[in-house]
Design a protein around this motif. Sequence first.
Motif, PDB file in Angstrom:
ATOM      1  N   SER A  30     -29.766 -18.861 -28.985  1.00 32.94           N
ATOM      2  CA  SER A  30     -30.258 -19.379 -30.270  1.00 32.94           C
ATOM      3  C   SER A  30     -29.102 -20.021 -31.015  1.00 32.94           C
ATOM      4  O   SER A  30     -28.009 -19.441 -31.116  1.00 32.94           O
TER       5      SER A  30
ATOM      6  N   LYS B 118     -28.824 -23.724 -37.526  1.00 30.84           N
ATOM      7  CA  LYS B 118     -28.759 -25.118 -37.972  1.00 30.84           C
ATOM      8  C   LYS B 118     -27.400 -25.424 -38.615  1.00 30.84           C
ATOM      9  O   LYS B 118     -26.721 -24.531 -39.129  1.00 30.84           O
TER      10      LYS B 118
ATOM     11  N   LEU C 247     -33.285 -28.009 -24.071  1.00 31.14           N
ATOM     12  CA  LEU C 247     -33.805 -27.576 -25.362  1.00 31.14           C
ATOM     13  C   LEU C 247     -35.142 -26.880 -25.110  1.00 31.14           C
ATOM     14  O   LEU C 247     -36.003 -27.410 -24.421  1.00 31.14           O
TER      15      LEU C 247
ATOM     16  N   GLU D 219     -36.918 -24.892 -27.852  1.00 30.48           N
ATOM     17  CA  GLU D 219     -37.698 -25.135 -29.071  1.00 30.48           C
ATOM     18  C   GLU D 219     -36.789 -25.412 -30.249  1.00 30.48           C
ATOM     19  O   GLU D 219     -35.586 -25.137 -30.195  1.00 30.48           O
ATOM     20  N   GLY D 220     -37.380 -25.986 -31.304  1.00 31.30           N
ATOM     21  CA  GLY D 220     -36.630 -26.264 -32.521  1.00 31.30           C
ATOM     22  C   GLY D 220     -35.883 -27.589 -32.435  1.00 31.30           C
ATOM     23  O   GLY D 220     -36.270 -28.481 -31.700  1.00 31.30           O
ATOM     24  N   GLY D 221     -34.817 -27.671 -33.199  1.00 34.85           N
ATOM     25  CA  GLY D 221     -34.031 -28.899 -33.230  1.00 34.85           C
ATOM     26  C   GLY D 221     -34.198 -29.607 -34.566  1.00 34.85           C
ATOM     27  O   GLY D 221     -34.726 -29.000 -35.499  1.00 34.85           O
TER      28      GLY D 221
ATOM     29  N   VAL E 298     -31.496 -31.395 -31.967  1.00 34.59           N
ATOM     30  CA  VAL E 298     -30.141 -31.186 -31.457  1.00 34.59           C
ATOM     31  C   VAL E 298     -29.688 -32.534 -30.915  1.00 34.59           C
ATOM     32  O   VAL E 298     -30.382 -33.139 -30.095  1.00 34.59           O
TER      33      VAL E 298
ATOM     34  N   THR F 107     -37.419 -31.522 -25.021  1.00 25.93           N
ATOM     35  CA  THR F 107     -37.612 -30.286 -24.246  1.00 25.93           C
ATOM     36  C   THR F 107     -37.873 -30.609 -22.773  1.00 25.93           C
ATOM     37  O   THR F 107     -37.880 -29.727 -21.937  1.00 25.93           O
TER      38      THR F 107
ATOM     39  N   VAL G  76     -26.186 -29.288 -33.773  1.00 28.56           N
ATOM     40  CA  VAL G  76     -27.470 -28.645 -34.061  1.00 28.56           C
ATOM     41  C   VAL G  76     -27.851 -28.971 -35.511  1.00 28.56           C
ATOM     42  O   VAL G  76     -27.250 -28.463 -36.449  1.00 28.56           O
TER      43      VAL G  76
ATOM     44  N   ALA H  59     -32.348 -24.073 -33.301  1.00 34.96           N
ATOM     45  CA  ALA H  59     -32.944 -24.384 -31.997  1.00 34.96           C
ATOM     46  C   ALA H  59     -32.627 -23.295 -30.993  1.00 34.96           C
ATOM     47  O   ALA H  59     -31.685 -22.517 -31.157  1.00 34.96           O
ATOM     48  N   LYS H  60     -33.456 -23.264 -29.930  1.00 35.17           N
ATOM     49  CA  LYS H  60     -33.177 -22.381 -28.797  1.00 35.17           C
ATOM     50  C   LYS H  60     -32.921 -23.262 -27.592  1.00 35.17           C
ATOM     51  O   LYS H  60     -33.690 -24.197 -27.334  1.00 35.17           O
ATOM     52  N   ILE H  61     -31.851 -22.976 -26.847  1.00 34.79           N
ATOM     53  CA  ILE H  61     -31.631 -23.711 -25.606  1.00 34.79           C
ATOM     54  C   ILE H  61     -31.527 -22.743 -24.436  1.00 34.79           C
ATOM     55  O   ILE H  61     -31.127 -21.588 -24.602  1.00 34.79           O
TER      56      ILE H  61
END
Lengths: 135, 426
Positions: free
Chosen positions: B9, B12, B26, B28-30, B32, B41, B57, B61-63
Motif C-alpha cells: 500500500s 498519497k 497497479l 487499485e487507487g492512484g 500513480v 491496472t 503516488v 494506491a495498492k501495487i
Amino acid sequence: MTYKETDYPELLREIHRLGQEAKKPVPAEDLMTEVLRLQDAIPVYPGIISMCLRNLFEEVSVKDLQPGDRVSWAVDGGRIYGTVKEVQADGNVSLSDATLLTQSKEKKVKGPAEKFFRLRQDVLKKTWPSLVFEE
Amino acid sequence: MTENKQTVSLEKQTFHLVVGPASFRLVEGGPVEVIGKALTTKETTRVPEGKKMPLEVKGAAKIELSLDGAGKIEPLEARTIPASWDKIVDEIIKRKAKLISILGDVDVGKTFFSTYLSNRLLANGRKAAVLDADIGQSDVGPPGTLGLAMLHEPVLFLSQAVPSDIYYVGAHSPNLHFLQTMSGTKRLIERAFQRGADHLIWNTPGWVAGDGGRDLRKSELEMMWPDAVILMQRKGEVEHLVRTFPHDRVIRLEVSKQASPTSADVRRKLREAISVDYFKNRRLLVLPFDQIKTDRAFILTGQQVETKDVRTLYAERLPLWEGLQVVVKEPLTAADVDKLKKEHNVFRVKQVLAGSEKGAEVGLCDDNLDCLALGIVQRIDLEGKYIECWTPLPVGKEDKVKVVQFGSLRLAFDGREAGFVEPGYL
Ligand SMILES: Nc1ncnc2c1ncn2[C@@H]1O[C@H](COP(=O)(O)OP(=O)(O)O)[C@@H](O)[C@H]1O
Ligand SMILES: [Mg+2]
C-alpha cells in the motif's frame, strides 16, 4: 589542427613506448604478435588495445613461472628472452627459443657473405616524395 | 533466484523507487505516475537488472510487486524529476522546437529524460517521435542500429515503442563508424518528419570527450542543426560541445540525483538480452546473389576471375588499385601471393579466409536502402551463389531484400555477442 578520427596514432606511440622501455626488455616480435592478436580480437577499439598494452607485462618471481611462459629480463649490457621450459629447484630457469641480445658501444665483425639489410633513412621520400617538405 | 511477490500500500503524495530486477502492477487507487505516464491496472511493468523506476503516488494506491535477486523498493524523500524539467517541456512546446538533441555523458539520464519528454509531449497532444542513436545501449531497435519510433501512447521504456525505421550502423560504438552514424542519423531525422512528427527527440550516445567524441558530436550538430540542444551535465562537463553552436538554442538541464552509473558488465547484459530477444523468432533465409547487392564490403563488388592457385576458392578483381580479393581455404604464403600478383598484374592481394563470414551481422535492406531486419550470416556460398543468414524478417518480405549491409559485429546464431569482424575485411 583538428580532431583525430581514430585512436591508431596513440596505439603506435604506445607500441613504440613499450619497445623503448629499458626495464621491460620486450622482444619486438612478441610485442607485435600480441598487438595483432588484440587487433584480431577487437579490431574496432584501437583505444582499448592501447590500454591493454599498458597492462601487457606483469612482474613475477621465479617461483611463479610456469613452463610455456614467455619471459624476458635485462642482463648487464643486454636482454634475454625466451620460453620457460623448466624451473629448477636451485632457481635456474631453462629456456627454449632463447635469444640473448647484447649491446656494445663498438664492435668489429665480419660482414655477411651475401648482403646487408640497411634501414632506409629516406623511406618516405622513396615511397611518396610529394609528402617530403623542406625543413 | 528468489522471487518474492507482495501487495504494497502506498500513501498519497509519496515517492518510491523500484530497483530491478522487479515487476509491478497497479491493483487499485492512484493515480500513480512513472516517468510522466499514469499507470493502469492492466499492465505489468518489468524493471530489468541495472534499471530503476521512480513512482510518484498522487492518490493512495495498492501495487502488486515481485522482487527478484537484488530487486527492491525504497521510499524517496522527494520527486526524482527536477521541477526544472517541466519548464523545459513547456519551453520546447512554446518554441515549437522540432528537432531536439539530448547531449550528455553516459549515465546522466539521457534515456530517462527522453522518455519523460516524450510522455509529456504526448500528454500535451503533440506528435512525438524518438530517434535513439545510442547504438551501444539501444532503447529503440536492436543494438548496432539507430532506431526511430513514432510514439502513439506514453511508455515507461522507450524499448516498448515499436520502431518505425531502423538504420544499421554495424557496431556498438561509433568509433570507426562515424560515417554510417552520420548518414543514418540524417536519414532517420528526415524520415521522422516525413512521418509527421511535431517533435523529434534525438537521444545521442554518451561519447562526448576526446578526439572522436568531440569530432562526431560537433559534426552532427553542424549537419543536423537542431532547434534545441538539451545539455545534460553536472558541472559544465559538456559545454565544450556547444561553444560554437547558437547559444539561444542551448538549454541546460539539471541531472537528477537518482541518475546512477551502469557497469560495463550490466551494459553488455542489457544489450545482449535485447539482441537475443530480437533474434528469437529467427529463420534461415537464402539470398541468391542475383537478388541482392553487398554493401560496406568488398566481396561481390568486383569482377570474378579464375586463378591458377589451387588454394584459392574464389577470386575477384576489385576496381583500380584495390587489387585482387581472394577467398582461401588457408592463408596464402608470401610466395603464393607474389605469384597471384604476377598472374593478375596487381599490387595488392586481399585474403579472406573461407568460413570467416560465419556469424557476421548484416543489415537487410530494400531497394531504398531502408533496413528491413538484421541477419546473422550462416555462410556465403560462392559456388552456389547465395548468402544464407538467420533473420527474424517476417515471412513474405524476403523478396524485398535487395541489399546486404555488412558491419563489424559477430554474433552467435541466437543473437549472443561473439566478437567482431575487422572493418574492410570482407
Ligand atoms: N530523473 C530520474 N529519476 C530516477 N532515476 C533516474 C533519473 N534519471 C536517470 N535515472 C536512472 O539513472 C540510470 C541512468 O540513466 P539513463 O537514462 O539510462 O542514462 P543515459 O541514457 O544518459 O546513459 C538509469 O537507471 C535511470 O533509470
Ligand atoms: Mg541511454
